[in-house]
Design an enzyme around this catalytic site. Sequence first.
Site, PDB file in Angstrom:
ATOM      1  N   PRO A 123       0.901  -1.269  -0.166  1.00  0.00           N
ATOM      2  CA  PRO A 123      -0.193  -0.229   0.225  1.00  0.00           C
ATOM      3  C   PRO A 123       0.458   1.549  -0.045  1.00  0.00           C
ATOM      4  O   PRO A 123       2.084   0.620   0.693  1.00  0.00           O
ATOM      5  CB  PRO A 123      -0.866   0.050   1.182  1.00  0.00           C
ATOM      6  CG  PRO A 123      -0.203  -0.726   1.613  1.00  0.00           C
ATOM      7  CD  PRO A 123       0.668  -1.893   0.887  1.00  0.00           C
ATOM      8  N   ASN A 124       0.071   2.403  -0.611  1.00  0.00           N
ATOM      9  CA  ASN A 124       0.685   3.440  -1.115  1.00  0.00           C
ATOM     10  C   ASN A 124       1.982   3.862  -1.984  1.00  0.00           C
ATOM     11  O   ASN A 124       2.681   4.508  -1.886  1.00  0.00           O
ATOM     12  CB  ASN A 124       1.191   4.393   0.721  1.00  0.00           C
ATOM     13  CG  ASN A 124      -0.453   4.309   1.156  1.00  0.00           C
ATOM     14  OD1 ASN A 124      -1.611   5.138   0.529  1.00  0.00           O
ATOM     15  ND2 ASN A 124      -0.607   3.505   2.365  1.00  0.00           N
ATOM     16  N   ARG A 158       4.959  10.636  -2.563  1.00  0.00           N
ATOM     17  CA  ARG A 158       4.528  10.628  -1.906  1.00  0.00           C
ATOM     18  C   ARG A 158       5.426  11.185  -0.760  1.00  0.00           C
ATOM     19  O   ARG A 158       6.772  10.761  -1.086  1.00  0.00           O
ATOM     20  CB  ARG A 158       4.151   9.044  -1.014  1.00  0.00           C
ATOM     21  CG  ARG A 158       4.214   8.856   0.316  1.00  0.00           C
ATOM     22  CD  ARG A 158       4.395   7.150   0.112  1.00  0.00           C
ATOM     23  NE  ARG A 158       3.605   6.457   1.606  1.00  0.00           N
ATOM     24  CZ  ARG A 158       4.437   5.800   2.187  1.00  0.00           C
ATOM     25  NH1 ARG A 158       4.704   5.268   1.185  1.00  0.00           N
ATOM     26  NH2 ARG A 158       3.571   5.434   3.305  1.00  0.00           N
ATOM     27  N   TYR A 193      10.897   9.561   1.192  1.00  0.00           N
ATOM     28  CA  TYR A 193      11.018   7.517   0.275  1.00  0.00           C
ATOM     29  C   TYR A 193      11.617   8.237  -0.791  1.00  0.00           C
ATOM     30  O   TYR A 193      11.648   7.751  -2.350  1.00  0.00           O
ATOM     31  CB  TYR A 193       9.471   7.606  -0.066  1.00  0.00           C
ATOM     32  CG  TYR A 193       8.971   6.756   1.270  1.00  0.00           C
ATOM     33  CD1 TYR A 193       9.361   5.411   1.953  1.00  0.00           C
ATOM     34  CD2 TYR A 193       7.684   7.321   1.782  1.00  0.00           C
ATOM     35  CE1 TYR A 193       8.550   5.225   2.920  1.00  0.00           C
ATOM     36  CE2 TYR A 193       7.375   7.342   2.950  1.00  0.00           C
ATOM     37  CZ  TYR A 193       7.793   6.001   3.395  1.00  0.00           C
ATOM     38  OH  TYR A 193       7.218   5.141   4.311  1.00  0.00           O
ATOM     39  N   ASN A 202       8.247  -5.397  -0.374  1.00  0.00           N
ATOM     40  CA  ASN A 202       7.570  -4.461   0.302  1.00  0.00           C
ATOM     41  C   ASN A 202       6.447  -4.201   0.479  1.00  0.00           C
ATOM     42  O   ASN A 202       5.102  -4.054   0.358  1.00  0.00           O
ATOM     43  CB  ASN A 202       8.666  -3.198  -0.721  1.00  0.00           C
ATOM     44  CG  ASN A 202       8.597  -2.392   0.788  1.00  0.00           C
ATOM     45  OD1 ASN A 202       7.416  -1.797   2.022  1.00  0.00           O
ATOM     46  ND2 ASN A 202       9.142  -0.897   0.234  1.00  0.00           N
ATOM     47  N   ALA A 237       2.733  -0.687   5.007  1.00  0.00           N
ATOM     48  CA  ALA A 237       2.394  -0.615   6.375  1.00  0.00           C
ATOM     49  C   ALA A 237       1.756  -2.056   6.886  1.00  0.00           C
ATOM     50  O   ALA A 237       1.940  -2.199   8.372  1.00  0.00           O
ATOM     51  CB  ALA A 237       1.306  -0.023   6.301  1.00  0.00           C
ATOM     52  N   HIS A 270       3.367  -4.165   9.276  1.00  0.00           N
ATOM     53  CA  HIS A 270       3.167  -3.831  10.522  1.00  0.00           C
ATOM     54  C   HIS A 270       2.181  -4.660  11.216  1.00  0.00           C
ATOM     55  O   HIS A 270       2.099  -4.834  12.485  1.00  0.00           O
ATOM     56  CB  HIS A 270       3.728  -2.528  11.098  1.00  0.00           C
ATOM     57  CG  HIS A 270       4.267  -1.730  10.807  1.00  0.00           C
ATOM     58  ND1 HIS A 270       6.529  -2.541  10.451  1.00  0.00           N
ATOM     59  CD2 HIS A 270       4.615  -1.123   9.590  1.00  0.00           C
ATOM     60  CE1 HIS A 270       6.749  -1.314   9.528  1.00  0.00           C
ATOM     61  NE2 HIS A 270       5.829  -0.786   9.322  1.00  0.00           N
ATOM     62  N   ASP A 316       1.206 -15.738   6.917  1.00  0.00           N
ATOM     63  CA  ASP A 316       0.934 -16.925   6.671  1.00  0.00           C
ATOM     64  C   ASP A 316       1.073 -17.456   5.537  1.00  0.00           C
ATOM     65  O   ASP A 316       1.268 -18.234   5.195  1.00  0.00           O
ATOM     66  CB  ASP A 316      -0.494 -16.937   7.304  1.00  0.00           C
ATOM     67  CG  ASP A 316      -0.692 -17.262   8.850  1.00  0.00           C
ATOM     68  OD1 ASP A 316      -0.121 -16.995   9.880  1.00  0.00           O
ATOM     69  OD2 ASP A 316      -2.095 -17.285   8.792  1.00  0.00           O
ATOM     70  N   GLU A 338      12.103  -9.102   2.810  1.00  0.00           N
ATOM     71  CA  GLU A 338      11.287  -8.142   3.462  1.00  0.00           C
ATOM     72  C   GLU A 338      12.047  -7.002   2.926  1.00  0.00           C
ATOM     73  O   GLU A 338      13.537  -6.969   2.942  1.00  0.00           O
ATOM     74  CB  GLU A 338      11.032  -8.378   4.696  1.00  0.00           C
ATOM     75  CG  GLU A 338      10.168  -6.989   5.629  1.00  0.00           C
ATOM     76  CD  GLU A 338       9.887  -7.325   6.982  1.00  0.00           C
ATOM     77  OE1 GLU A 338       9.136  -8.067   7.137  1.00  0.00           O
ATOM     78  OE2 GLU A 338       9.648  -5.866   7.673  1.00  0.00           O
ATOM     79  N   HIS A 395      12.754  -2.284   3.326  1.00  0.00           N
ATOM     80  CA  HIS A 395      11.690  -0.763   3.149  1.00  0.00           C
ATOM     81  C   HIS A 395      12.973  -0.355   3.571  1.00  0.00           C
ATOM     82  O   HIS A 395      14.107  -0.460   3.022  1.00  0.00           O
ATOM     83  CB  HIS A 395      11.596  -1.319   4.418  1.00  0.00           C
ATOM     84  CG  HIS A 395      10.651  -2.289   5.814  1.00  0.00           C
ATOM     85  ND1 HIS A 395       9.517  -1.797   5.253  1.00  0.00           N
ATOM     86  CD2 HIS A 395      11.274  -2.751   5.765  1.00  0.00           C
ATOM     87  CE1 HIS A 395       8.920  -3.278   5.873  1.00  0.00           C
ATOM     88  NE2 HIS A 395       9.643  -3.573   6.140  1.00  0.00           N
ATOM     89  N   ILE A 396      12.396   0.874   1.770  1.00  0.00           N
ATOM     90  CA  ILE A 396      12.755   2.040   1.650  1.00  0.00           C
ATOM     91  C   ILE A 396      13.613   2.672   3.169  1.00  0.00           C
ATOM     92  O   ILE A 396      15.513   3.286   2.305  1.00  0.00           O
ATOM     93  CB  ILE A 396      12.312   2.821   0.543  1.00  0.00           C
ATOM     94  CG1 ILE A 396      12.141   2.364  -0.254  1.00  0.00           C
ATOM     95  CG2 ILE A 396      12.908   4.196   0.441  1.00  0.00           C
ATOM     96  CD1 ILE A 396      10.226   3.125  -1.011  1.00  0.00           C
ATOM     97  N   ARG A 454      12.606   5.390  12.667  1.00  0.00           N
ATOM     98  CA  ARG A 454      11.090   6.196  12.935  1.00  0.00           C
ATOM     99  C   ARG A 454      10.189   5.265  14.214  1.00  0.00           C
ATOM    100  O   ARG A 454      10.507   4.900  15.025  1.00  0.00           O
ATOM    101  CB  ARG A 454      10.775   5.445  11.708  1.00  0.00           C
ATOM    102  CG  ARG A 454      11.276   6.587  10.106  1.00  0.00           C
ATOM    103  CD  ARG A 454      10.655   5.818   8.764  1.00  0.00           C
ATOM    104  NE  ARG A 454       9.893   6.452   8.655  1.00  0.00           N
ATOM    105  CZ  ARG A 454       8.491   6.038   7.791  1.00  0.00           C
ATOM    106  NH1 ARG A 454       8.583   5.344   6.857  1.00  0.00           N
ATOM    107  NH2 ARG A 454       7.446   7.186   7.563  1.00  0.00           N
TER     108      ARG A 454
HETATM  109  C1  DQA Z   1       8.269   1.477   4.399  1.00  0.00           C
HETATM  110  C2  DQA Z   1       8.187   1.526   5.489  1.00  0.00           C
HETATM  111  C3  DQA Z   1       6.685   1.694   6.476  1.00  0.00           C
HETATM  112  O1  DQA Z   1       6.819   1.390   7.361  1.00  0.00           O
HETATM  113  C4  DQA Z   1       5.743   2.161   5.870  1.00  0.00           C
HETATM  114  O2  DQA Z   1       3.964   2.118   6.214  1.00  0.00           O
HETATM  115  C5  DQA Z   1       5.663   2.613   4.067  1.00  0.00           C
HETATM  116  C6  DQA Z   1       7.353   1.755   2.996  1.00  0.00           C
HETATM  117  C7  DQA Z   1       9.488   1.583   4.030  1.00  0.00           C
HETATM  118  O3  DQA Z   1       9.490   1.097   2.227  1.00  0.00           O
HETATM  119  O4  DQA Z   1       9.887   2.244   3.863  1.00  0.00           O
HETATM  120  O5  DQA Z   1       4.383   2.539   3.730  1.00  0.00           O
HETATM  121  O6  DQA Z   1       8.061  -0.156   3.863  1.00  0.00           O
END
Ligand code: DQA
Length: 139
Positions: free
Chosen positions: A9-10, A17, A22, A71, A74, A77, A84, A95, A97-98, A104
């Site tokens: 998401p996002n 964004r 990011y 990735n 959110a 978390h 699963d 996994e 994360h950027i 954070r």
């Molecule tokens: C993220 C970190 C997450 O906490 C956040 O909700 C994101 C992006 C990252 O790539 O840093 O949407 O996964």
Amino acid sequence: MKIQIINGPNLNLLGVREKSIYGDSSFEAYLEKLRGRYPAVEIEYYQSNVEGEIINKIHEVGFSFDGIILNAGAYTHTSIAIADAIAAIKAPVIEVHISNVYKREEFRHNSMLAANCMGVIAGFGMNSYRLAVESLLSE
Ligand code: DQA
């Protein structure tokens, strides 16, 4: 070698964004560079804002691809369902994360997914994806 990148998401809004966190590149622009760097690797890309669609994609590629770079945004978390799905498949999942989630808010320090993943790469900007490709290649 076939690698599936899945963004949650996002992450369709990368480049638009919260640029201070990011960066200002769209994922599509970054992906072009990444594919150019690894011409021998088939890198597929999927993005969804919907938890169930991410799970469907994990199921779809999880028995035929050599690795998944995930990735989950959110959902990292919160999502037992994605955790699963990762446990249910054969392909190793990394996994990513950027941002450095540990610098954070505290709610970003916990991952529901990490224990089911091969490893976690966080905080290297878009380079986190390239480092994940490198780790799959070195397997
Ligand atoms: C993220 C970190 C997450 O906490 C956040 O909700 C994101 C992006 C990252 O790539 O840093 O949407 O996964």
